[in-house]
Write a protein that holds these residues in place. Structure first.
Motif, mmCIF file in Angstrom:
data_model
loop_
_atom_site.group_PDB
_atom_site.id
_atom_site.type_symbol
_atom_site.label_atom_id
_atom_site.label_comp_id
_atom_site.label_asym_id
_atom_site.label_seq_id
_atom_site.Cartn_x
_atom_site.Cartn_y
_atom_site.Cartn_z
ATOM 1 N N LEU A 12 0.811 -0.948 0.221
ATOM 2 C CA LEU A 12 -0.065 -0.171 -0.165
ATOM 3 C C LEU A 12 1.255 1.067 -0.348
ATOM 4 C CD1 LEU A 12 -2.860 -1.801 2.663
ATOM 5 C CD2 LEU A 12 -2.964 -0.479 0.291
ATOM 6 N N ILE A 13 1.622 1.382 1.219
ATOM 7 C CA ILE A 13 2.653 2.471 1.011
ATOM 8 C C ILE A 13 3.630 2.543 -0.729
ATOM 9 C CG2 ILE A 13 5.047 3.165 2.102
ATOM 10 C CD1 ILE A 13 4.265 1.799 4.141
ATOM 11 N N VAL A 14 3.760 1.677 -0.964
ATOM 12 C CA VAL A 14 4.503 1.799 -2.097
ATOM 13 C C VAL A 14 3.546 1.881 -3.187
ATOM 14 C CG1 VAL A 14 5.438 1.121 -4.094
ATOM 15 C CG2 VAL A 14 6.182 0.003 -2.061
ATOM 16 N N THR A 15 2.612 2.139 -4.062
ATOM 17 C CA THR A 15 1.514 2.375 -4.241
ATOM 18 C C THR A 15 1.366 3.668 -4.431
ATOM 19 O OG1 THR A 15 0.504 -0.383 -3.674
ATOM 20 C CG2 THR A 15 -1.124 1.984 -4.899
ATOM 21 N N SER A 16 1.097 4.035 -3.538
ATOM 22 C CA SER A 16 0.573 5.927 -2.570
ATOM 23 C C SER A 16 2.226 6.383 -3.495
ATOM 24 C CB SER A 16 0.217 6.129 -1.592
ATOM 25 O OG SER A 16 1.249 6.018 -0.134
ATOM 26 N N CYS A 17 3.346 5.986 -2.776
ATOM 27 C CA CYS A 17 4.484 7.070 -3.050
ATOM 28 C C CYS A 17 3.896 7.091 -4.533
ATOM 29 C CB CYS A 17 5.394 6.441 -2.549
ATOM 30 S SG CYS A 17 5.496 6.569 -1.466
ATOM 31 N N SER A 18 4.187 6.310 -4.967
ATOM 32 C CA SER A 18 4.012 6.047 -7.143
ATOM 33 C C SER A 18 2.673 6.840 -7.497
ATOM 34 C CB SER A 18 3.931 4.499 -7.203
ATOM 35 O OG SER A 18 2.572 3.941 -7.084
ATOM 36 N N GLU A 19 1.871 6.845 -7.068
ATOM 37 C CA GLU A 19 0.440 7.439 -6.868
ATOM 38 C C GLU A 19 0.810 9.200 -6.802
ATOM 39 O OE1 GLU A 19 -3.118 6.565 -5.500
ATOM 40 O OE2 GLU A 19 -2.700 4.847 -6.957
ATOM 41 N N LEU A 20 1.505 9.620 -5.885
ATOM 42 C CA LEU A 20 2.176 10.562 -5.410
ATOM 43 C C LEU A 20 3.085 11.091 -6.699
ATOM 44 C CD1 LEU A 20 1.894 10.664 -1.357
ATOM 45 C CD2 LEU A 20 1.001 11.935 -3.326
ATOM 46 N N SER A 21 3.802 10.117 -6.808
ATOM 47 C CA SER A 21 5.305 10.177 -8.106
ATOM 48 C C SER A 21 4.181 11.242 -9.548
ATOM 49 C CB SER A 21 5.991 9.461 -8.145
ATOM 50 O OG SER A 21 6.793 9.781 -9.360
ATOM 51 N N GLU A 22 2.961 10.461 -9.358
ATOM 52 C CA GLU A 22 2.705 10.567 -10.943
ATOM 53 C C GLU A 22 1.911 12.167 -11.118
ATOM 54 O OE1 GLU A 22 0.167 7.877 -12.839
ATOM 55 O OE2 GLU A 22 1.073 6.338 -12.573
ATOM 56 N N LEU A 23 1.261 11.982 -9.476
ATOM 57 C CA LEU A 23 0.580 13.460 -9.802
ATOM 58 C C LEU A 23 1.250 15.102 -9.576
ATOM 59 C CD1 LEU A 23 -1.858 12.512 -6.285
ATOM 60 C CD2 LEU A 23 -2.573 13.243 -9.621
ATOM 61 N N GLU A 24 2.844 14.358 -8.837
ATOM 62 C CA GLU A 24 3.647 15.613 -8.967
ATOM 63 C C GLU A 24 4.134 15.629 -10.652
ATOM 64 O OE1 GLU A 24 6.237 18.368 -8.026
ATOM 65 O OE2 GLU A 24 4.151 17.645 -6.746
ATOM 66 N N SER A 25 4.622 14.571 -10.949
ATOM 67 C CA SER A 25 4.999 15.136 -12.463
ATOM 68 C C SER A 25 3.559 15.658 -13.187
ATOM 69 C CB SER A 25 6.027 13.585 -13.098
ATOM 70 O OG SER A 25 4.278 13.258 -13.275
ATOM 71 N N GLY A 26 2.590 15.542 -13.466
ATOM 72 C CA GLY A 26 1.481 16.216 -14.108
ATOM 73 C C GLY A 26 1.666 17.601 -13.957
ATOM 74 N N ARG A 27 1.087 17.826 -12.661
ATOM 75 C CA ARG A 27 1.981 18.993 -11.606
ATOM 76 C C ARG A 27 2.601 19.932 -12.402
ATOM 77 N NH1 ARG A 27 4.359 21.072 -8.437
ATOM 78 N NH2 ARG A 27 3.734 22.675 -6.856
ATOM 79 N N GLN A 28 4.174 19.443 -12.470
ATOM 80 C CA GLN A 28 5.379 19.903 -13.139
ATOM 81 C C GLN A 28 4.991 20.419 -14.924
ATOM 82 O OE1 GLN A 28 8.393 21.700 -11.786
ATOM 83 N NE2 GLN A 28 7.178 20.979 -9.482
ATOM 84 N N GLN A 29 4.833 19.253 -15.319
ATOM 85 C CA GLN A 29 4.007 19.571 -16.758
ATOM 86 C C GLN A 29 3.018 20.780 -16.874
ATOM 87 O OE1 GLN A 29 5.827 17.822 -19.221
ATOM 88 N NE2 GLN A 29 4.252 18.716 -20.749
#
Length: 53
Positions: A12-29
């Motif tokens: 669950l922790i790994v899944t949530s971290c990967s989702e947060l990473s995706e959200l941050e990359s989308g925000r930067q874009q």
């Protein structure tokens, strides 16, 4: 039993971290797509540029 619970929690922790990473990359874009807004002083010299909000 404890090992299974620990494994589930870690997954669950790994899944949530990967989702947060995706959200941050989308925000930067989105920030990069908006462009920049630059500020100048009274002499016309560049003071700095920021991403537009």
């Amino acid at each position: 039993m404890k090992k299974i619970i620990v494994l589930i929690v870690l997954l669950l922790i790994v899944t949530s971290c990967s989702e947060l990473s995706e959200l941050e990359s989308g925000r930067q874009q989105r920030i990069k797509e908006r462009g920049r807004e630059c500020m100048y002083n009274y002499k016309g010299e560049l003071q700095g540029c920021n991403y537009m909000k």
